[in-house]
Scaffold this motif. Structure first.
Motif, PDB file in Angstrom:
ATOM      1  N   GLY A 114       0.797  -1.296  -0.099  1.00 10.73           N
ATOM      2  CA  GLY A 114       0.041   0.024  -0.208  1.00 10.73           C
ATOM      3  C   GLY A 114       0.835   1.253   0.068  1.00 10.73           C
ATOM      4  N   ARG A 115       0.147   2.315  -0.378  1.00 10.38           N
ATOM      5  CA  ARG A 115       0.729   3.632  -0.352  1.00 10.38           C
ATOM      6  C   ARG A 115       1.189   4.121   1.082  1.00 10.38           C
ATOM      7  NH1 ARG A 115       3.595   4.820  -3.860  1.00 10.38           N
ATOM      8  NH2 ARG A 115       2.392   6.136  -5.514  1.00 10.38           N
ATOM      9  N   GLY A 116       2.427   4.178   1.257  1.00  8.66           N
ATOM     10  CA  GLY A 116       3.045   4.594   2.596  1.00  8.66           C
ATOM     11  C   GLY A 116       3.680   3.588   3.269  1.00  8.66           C
ATOM     12  N   ALA A 117       3.651   2.128   2.532  1.00  5.09           N
ATOM     13  CA  ALA A 117       4.223   1.326   3.354  1.00  5.09           C
ATOM     14  C   ALA A 117       5.668   1.412   3.664  1.00  5.09           C
ATOM     15  CB  ALA A 117       4.144  -0.136   2.416  1.00  5.09           C
ATOM     16  N   VAL A 118       6.562   1.991   2.721  1.00  6.22           N
ATOM     17  CA  VAL A 118       7.811   2.567   3.091  1.00  6.22           C
ATOM     18  C   VAL A 118       7.974   3.815   3.179  1.00  6.22           C
ATOM     19  CG1 VAL A 118       8.761   0.470   1.974  1.00  6.22           C
ATOM     20  CG2 VAL A 118       8.680   2.545   0.751  1.00  6.22           C
ATOM     21  N   ASP A 119       6.853   4.811   2.715  1.00  4.53           N
ATOM     22  CA  ASP A 119       7.211   6.309   2.854  1.00  4.53           C
ATOM     23  C   ASP A 119       6.010   6.901   3.380  1.00  4.53           C
ATOM     24  OD1 ASP A 119       8.262   8.668   2.496  1.00  4.53           O
ATOM     25  OD2 ASP A 119       7.938   8.832   0.459  1.00  4.53           O
ATOM     26  N   MET A 120       5.838   7.001   4.729  1.00  5.54           N
ATOM     27  CA  MET A 120       6.693   6.106   5.814  1.00  5.54           C
ATOM     28  C   MET A 120       5.819   5.876   6.888  1.00  5.54           C
ATOM     29  SD  MET A 120       8.523   9.427   7.896  1.00  5.54           S
ATOM     30  CE  MET A 120       9.250   8.043   9.323  1.00  5.54           C
TER      31      MET A 120
END
Length: 440
Positions: A114-120
């Protein structure tokens, strides 16, 4: 959103669930306040903190642009405080481009998608899971820890970190060091070892709006005073220009240690030669060897046979720590006298020494959990909220620890399609972050 019973699980299980729940709250930030804002995510964070006895403060700099700040009292409040910060907003995502729902928070193939899984939202979840577990167990950090969950980082932090630093600096009283995103992740190297990149520097930002003026006229006539031509030529010069390599202390330290890890010789006369050894990460590291200029937008005219009296463009410029004046001198020379530049967003570069007790705590926490860890400093080609907190005199680091599988293109996950973070990486991060707090 209901907090539910997430507090009943251990931190390693809880971090996965919190990450999923945060991803499911759409906090897309297109940069013009047209998105949903961070309010719902901030309320979710407040609920998690209040469950364990923390009384956070909520700040809304603009409707729905919401940040949360809380201070956890340490065993020795007389010591300098530590700031842990993460942002709640994400860049937009188009569902039709993704393999899975970018706001579904699904677990598949051992990863949270999903969007934000690594950022952040991964780091947000780690911070929350660790703090909740520690407070449930009655374990205070050695010194005061300030937690900040921030709005608007993806658009430069104007309504998040920058606003808080300007309007409420007292929230960060006593904080001399700050830890945030885009650091602490692993890169597998020969010998079953992993370099963990700890961010100690990041390039400055110069998002520029360019304007060329001319005389309007009929498209069929001879017209030497053409704004479109003047702008196009200037943009072409910017886009084709390659700045010379300028090795900052952070970048040189990274390259020397990377070459050692890969068993290749570091050549200061040709520092780019070793980049091919580090795979996809070379894109990120290569961009820290020199300034960069990338045209991103063009706009002019309204009809084919009408010569407009003005033309505009936007350019994403990034400059190295210590070389800002050099960068803008070159930009102005390339633009020439017929094109005017203004800032869409301008922020300074930051850099700190890779030394001291906090760095030692990061290294020890990593090597305790992963005996094959090789911690190294590096410079980020992008920017983070560290720029705001550096203005308060804090030494800023990127340390969101993740042990990653060697096949994962981690740098490609940032703002990319099919963004995802390994479940095992999140659990690893919780263990390392908890240990780090004990040592800090």
């Amino acid at each position: 959103m209901e907090v539910g019973d997430v507090g009943l699980a251990g931190a390693e299980d809880e971090v996965v669930r919190i990450c999923q729940e945060l991803i499911r709250i759409d906090t897309s930030n297109p940069g013009d306040h047209s998105g949903p804002g961070e309010r719902a995510a901030a309320e979710y964070v407040v609920g998690l903190l209040e469950e364990v006895g923390v009384r956070p403060q909520v700040f809304e700099s603009h409707p729905k642009r919401t940040s949360v700040v809380a201070r956890i009292e340490g065993e020795d409040p007389a010591r300098d405080a530590l700031l842990l910060h993460g942002h709640l907003d994400v860049v937009p995502a188009r569902a039709e481009d993704w393999t899975r729902d970018p706001f579904g928070g699904e677990i598949a193939d051992g990863c949270v998608w999903g969007r934000g899984a690594v950022d952040m939202k991964d780091m947000d979840a780690m911070m929350l899971a660790v703090v909740r577990q520690r407070l449930r167990e009655g374990r205070r950090p050695p010194r005061d820890v300030v937690l900040a969950f921030l709005a608007d980082e993806e658009a430069g932090g104007t309504w998040g970190a920058q606003w808080l630093v300007k309007e409420h600096p007292e929230l960060f009283a006593g904080c001399t060091e700050a830890v945030g995103e885009v650091g602490g992740f692993s890169l597998t190297v020969p010998g079953d070892k992993r370099m963990y990149l700890i961010e100690t520097a990041e390039k400055g930002i110069a998002w520029m709006h360019l304007t060329a003026a001319g005389t309007a006229g009929h498209g069929s006539m001879v017209h030497p005073d053409n704004a479109v031509t003047a702008l196009a030529e200037a943009v072409g010069r910017l886009g084709r220009h390659e700045f010379p390599i300028q090795l900052t202390k952070t970048v040189r330290a990274f390259l020397e240690r990377a070459c050692l890890a890969y068993g290749v010789e570091f050549d200061p006369e040709d520092p780019e030669a070793c980049l091919k050894e580090i795979g996809p990460l070379a894109r990120m590291i290569g961009a820290t060897l020199r300034h960069t200029l990338n045209p991103t937008r063009l706009d002019a005219g309204y009809k084919t046979n009408v010569i407009p009296q003005s033309a505009t463009a936007q350019v994403d410029g990034r400059f190295l720590p210590g070389y800002e004046a050099d960068f803008f001198a070159t930009v102005d020379e390339l633009l020439g006298p017929d094109v005017r530049r203004e800032f869409v967003h301008h922020d300074h570069a930051v850099e700190t020494e890779y030394e001291g007790a906090l760095v030692a705590a990061m290294e020890a926490a990593l090597t305790s959990e992963d005996p094959g860890a090789l911690p190294v400093p590096y410079c980020l080609s992008g920017g983070t909220d560290a720029k705001a907190f550096a203005r308060l005199g804090m030494r800023c680091f990127g340390f969101a620890p993740l042990r990653l599988p060697p096949e994962l293109d981690f740098s490609g996950m940032f703002h990319g399609v099919d963004e995802r973070v390994p479940v095992d990486g999140l659990r690893f991060g919780v263990r390392v972050l908890d240990d780090f707090l004990d040592r800090s």
